[in-house]
Motif scaffolding. Structure first.
Motif, PDB file in Angstrom:
ATOM      1  N   LEU A  68      -6.488  -4.433   6.394  1.00 44.13           N
ATOM      2  CA  LEU A  68      -5.727  -4.572   5.157  1.00 44.13           C
ATOM      3  C   LEU A  68      -4.622  -3.516   5.078  1.00 44.13           C
ATOM      4  CD1 LEU A  68      -5.611  -6.289   2.601  1.00 44.13           C
ATOM      5  CD2 LEU A  68      -7.143  -4.651   1.526  1.00 44.13           C
ATOM      6  N   LYS A  69      -4.911  -2.298   5.506  1.00 52.53           N
ATOM      7  CA  LYS A  69      -3.905  -1.230   5.500  1.00 52.53           C
ATOM      8  C   LYS A  69      -2.736  -1.598   6.409  1.00 52.53           C
ATOM      9  CE  LYS A  69      -3.199   3.659   6.607  1.00 52.53           C
ATOM     10  NZ  LYS A  69      -3.800   4.903   7.037  1.00 52.53           N
ATOM     11  N   ILE A  70      -3.043  -2.083   7.604  1.00 51.65           N
ATOM     12  CA  ILE A  70      -1.989  -2.478   8.545  1.00 51.65           C
ATOM     13  C   ILE A  70      -1.199  -3.650   7.986  1.00 51.65           C
ATOM     14  CG2 ILE A  70      -1.546  -3.449  10.829  1.00 51.65           C
ATOM     15  CD1 ILE A  70      -4.036  -1.836  11.798  1.00 51.65           C
ATOM     16  N   ALA A  71      -1.891  -4.664   7.478  1.00 52.81           N
ATOM     17  CA  ALA A  71      -1.223  -5.855   6.944  1.00 52.81           C
ATOM     18  C   ALA A  71      -0.334  -5.503   5.759  1.00 52.81           C
ATOM     19  CB  ALA A  71      -2.262  -6.900   6.550  1.00 52.81           C
ATOM     20  N   ASN A  72      -0.841  -4.704   4.833  1.00 51.74           N
ATOM     21  CA  ASN A  72      -0.045  -4.323   3.665  1.00 51.74           C
ATOM     22  C   ASN A  72       1.187  -3.524   4.061  1.00 51.74           C
ATOM     23  OD1 ASN A  72      -1.719  -5.623   1.864  1.00 51.74           O
ATOM     24  ND2 ASN A  72      -2.890  -3.787   1.361  1.00 51.74           N
ATOM     25  N   THR A  73       1.026  -2.643   5.056  1.00 54.61           N
ATOM     26  CA  THR A  73       2.161  -1.857   5.534  1.00 54.61           C
ATOM     27  C   THR A  73       3.211  -2.769   6.155  1.00 54.61           C
ATOM     28  OG1 THR A  73       0.686   0.022   5.938  1.00 54.61           O
ATOM     29  CG2 THR A  73       2.836   0.077   7.004  1.00 54.61           C
ATOM     30  N   TYR A  74       2.761  -3.722   6.947  1.00 51.90           N
ATOM     31  CA  TYR A  74       3.690  -4.672   7.574  1.00 51.90           C
ATOM     32  C   TYR A  74       4.410  -5.503   6.514  1.00 51.90           C
ATOM     33  CZ  TYR A  74       5.505  -8.769   9.886  1.00 51.90           C
ATOM     34  OH  TYR A  74       6.327  -9.776  10.301  1.00 51.90           O
ATOM     35  N   HIS A  75       3.661  -6.022   5.543  1.00 49.44           N
ATOM     36  CA  HIS A  75       4.281  -6.852   4.509  1.00 49.44           C
ATOM     37  C   HIS A  75       5.262  -6.044   3.660  1.00 49.44           C
ATOM     38  CE1 HIS A  75       2.171 -10.478   5.506  1.00 49.44           C
ATOM     39  NE2 HIS A  75       1.000  -9.865   5.410  1.00 49.44           N
ATOM     40  N   SER A  76       4.959  -4.799   3.418  1.00 46.81           N
ATOM     41  CA  SER A  76       5.874  -3.926   2.698  1.00 46.81           C
ATOM     42  C   SER A  76       7.177  -3.784   3.478  1.00 46.81           C
ATOM     43  CB  SER A  76       5.229  -2.561   2.492  1.00 46.81           C
ATOM     44  OG  SER A  76       6.174  -1.622   2.063  1.00 46.81           O
ATOM     45  N   TRP A  77       7.066  -3.619   4.792  1.00 41.79           N
ATOM     46  CA  TRP A  77       8.250  -3.480   5.640  1.00 41.79           C
ATOM     47  C   TRP A  77       9.013  -4.791   5.730  1.00 41.79           C
ATOM     48  CZ3 TRP A  77       9.282  -5.947  10.344  1.00 41.79           C
ATOM     49  CH2 TRP A  77      10.420  -5.478  11.021  1.00 41.79           C
ATOM     50  N   ARG A  78       8.295  -5.886   5.894  1.00 38.30           N
ATOM     51  CA  ARG A  78       8.909  -7.209   6.082  1.00 38.30           C
ATOM     52  C   ARG A  78       9.670  -7.655   4.839  1.00 38.30           C
ATOM     53  NH1 ARG A  78      11.158 -10.276   9.579  1.00 38.30           N
ATOM     54  NH2 ARG A  78      10.696 -12.463   9.355  1.00 38.30           N
ATOM     55  N   ASN A  79       9.124  -7.373   3.671  1.00 35.47           N
ATOM     56  CA  ASN A  79       9.768  -7.741   2.413  1.00 35.47           C
ATOM     57  C   ASN A  79      10.698  -6.609   1.988  1.00 35.47           C
ATOM     58  OD1 ASN A  79       8.181 -10.086   2.350  1.00 35.47           O
ATOM     59  ND2 ASN A  79       6.526  -8.996   1.351  1.00 35.47           N
ATOM     60  N   ILE A  80      11.690  -6.386   2.810  1.00 36.51           N
ATOM     61  CA  ILE A  80      12.574  -5.238   2.614  1.00 36.51           C
ATOM     62  C   ILE A  80      13.191  -5.281   1.227  1.00 36.51           C
ATOM     63  CG2 ILE A  80      14.652  -4.059   3.418  1.00 36.51           C
ATOM     64  CD1 ILE A  80      13.981  -5.067   6.219  1.00 36.51           C
ATOM     65  N   ASP A  81      12.772  -4.331   0.413  1.00 33.99           N
ATOM     66  CA  ASP A  81      13.321  -4.192  -0.927  1.00 33.99           C
ATOM     67  C   ASP A  81      13.684  -2.731  -1.178  1.00 33.99           C
ATOM     68  OD1 ASP A  81      10.818  -3.095  -1.022  1.00 33.99           O
ATOM     69  OD2 ASP A  81      10.052  -4.363  -2.616  1.00 33.99           O
ATOM     70  N   GLY A  82      13.782  -1.981  -0.081  1.00 35.25           N
ATOM     71  CA  GLY A  82      14.129  -0.576  -0.196  1.00 35.25           C
ATOM     72  C   GLY A  82      12.954   0.328  -0.501  1.00 35.25           C
ATOM     73  N   LYS A  83      11.752  -0.246  -0.603  1.00 39.84           N
ATOM     74  CA  LYS A  83      10.591   0.563  -0.966  1.00 39.84           C
ATOM     75  C   LYS A  83       9.762   1.004   0.228  1.00 39.84           C
ATOM     76  CE  LYS A  83      10.180  -1.399  -5.559  1.00 39.84           C
ATOM     77  NZ  LYS A  83       9.356  -2.150  -6.502  1.00 39.84           N
ATOM     78  N   HIS A  84      10.045   0.472   1.423  1.00 42.71           N
ATOM     79  CA  HIS A  84       9.261   0.864   2.595  1.00 42.71           C
ATOM     80  C   HIS A  84       9.622   2.292   3.003  1.00 42.71           C
ATOM     81  CE1 HIS A  84       7.354   0.974   6.474  1.00 42.71           C
ATOM     82  NE2 HIS A  84       8.488   1.413   6.962  1.00 42.71           N
ATOM     83  N   LEU A  85       8.598   3.093   3.242  1.00 42.43           N
ATOM     84  CA  LEU A  85       8.807   4.453   3.712  1.00 42.43           C
ATOM     85  C   LEU A  85       8.096   4.633   5.036  1.00 42.43           C
ATOM     86  CD1 LEU A  85       8.135   6.438   0.412  1.00 42.43           C
ATOM     87  CD2 LEU A  85      10.352   5.902   1.431  1.00 42.43           C
ATOM     88  N   ASP A  86       8.755   5.297   5.967  1.00 42.11           N
ATOM     89  CA  ASP A  86       8.085   5.649   7.212  1.00 42.11           C
ATOM     90  C   ASP A  86       6.957   6.616   6.895  1.00 42.11           C
ATOM     91  OD1 ASP A  86       9.894   4.099   8.592  1.00 42.11           O
ATOM     92  OD2 ASP A  86      11.193   5.776   9.114  1.00 42.11           O
ATOM     93  N   ILE A  87       5.837   6.470   7.602  1.00 45.09           N
ATOM     94  CA  ILE A  87       4.694   7.351   7.403  1.00 45.09           C
ATOM     95  C   ILE A  87       4.469   8.102   8.714  1.00 45.09           C
ATOM     96  CG2 ILE A  87       2.240   7.498   6.846  1.00 45.09           C
ATOM     97  CD1 ILE A  87       2.597   4.726   5.438  1.00 45.09           C
ATOM     98  N   PRO A  88       4.753   9.418   8.728  1.00 43.74           N
ATOM     99  CA  PRO A  88       4.593  10.175   9.974  1.00 43.74           C
ATOM    100  C   PRO A  88       3.194   9.994  10.561  1.00 43.74           C
ATOM    101  CG  PRO A  88       5.659  11.519   8.315  1.00 43.74           C
ATOM    102  CD  PRO A  88       5.196  10.255   7.628  1.00 43.74           C
ATOM    103  N   GLY A  89       3.140   9.680  11.849  1.00 43.83           N
ATOM    104  CA  GLY A  89       1.871   9.492  12.539  1.00 43.83           C
ATOM    105  C   GLY A  89       1.308   8.101  12.406  1.00 43.83           C
TER     106      GLY A  89
END
Length: 122
Positions: free
Chosen positions: A29-50
């Motif tokens: 779920l963490k991976i999927a949510n991160t991917y969907h956040s990135w895919r639905n580019i609305d300016g809210k995706h942040l890179d997470i170090p590591g």
């Protein structure tokens, strides 16, 4: 500008063998949510170090098109340790000495039990 989603999942999941990492439902779920956040580019995706990075083709070209995630995501931010170094050394030394004393007690107990079990009766 095209961005590429690069994720490094080495720090999540559980190793079940030398080559197999198993993910829990929460990990997936963490991976999927991160991917969907990135895919639905609305300016809210942040890179997470590591963990995850949105890389450009220029960044990938700079790395000679090597796609090893650690080249891009970097290392996680270090945890902040508020304990003063003197206190930390004192605490860790105390814990070490307690464990060494416990080790000596266990050694004596083992020696005692071995000598009773293998004593030769004449």
């Amino acid at each position: 500008m095209t961005k590429y989603f690069i994720i490094d999942a080495r720090t999540i999941g559980t190793m079940v063998s030398r080559r197999l990492r198993q993910f829990s439902n929460e990990d997936i779920l963490k991976i999927a949510n991160t991917y969907h956040s990135w895919r639905n580019i609305d300016g809210k995706h942040l890179d997470i170090p590591g963990f995850v990075k949105s890389a450009t083709i220029d960044e990938i070209r700079t790395n000679n098109f090597v796609l090893s995630p650690q080249r891009y995501v970097g290392v996680p931010d270090a945890e902040i340790d508020d304990e003063p170094i003197e206190d930390k050394i004192s605490r860790l030394s105390s814990e070490l000495f307690q464990e060494l004393a416990r080790g000596h007690q266990l050694e004596e107990k083992i020696r005692s039990q071995l000598s009773v079990g293998y004593q030769i009766h004449e």
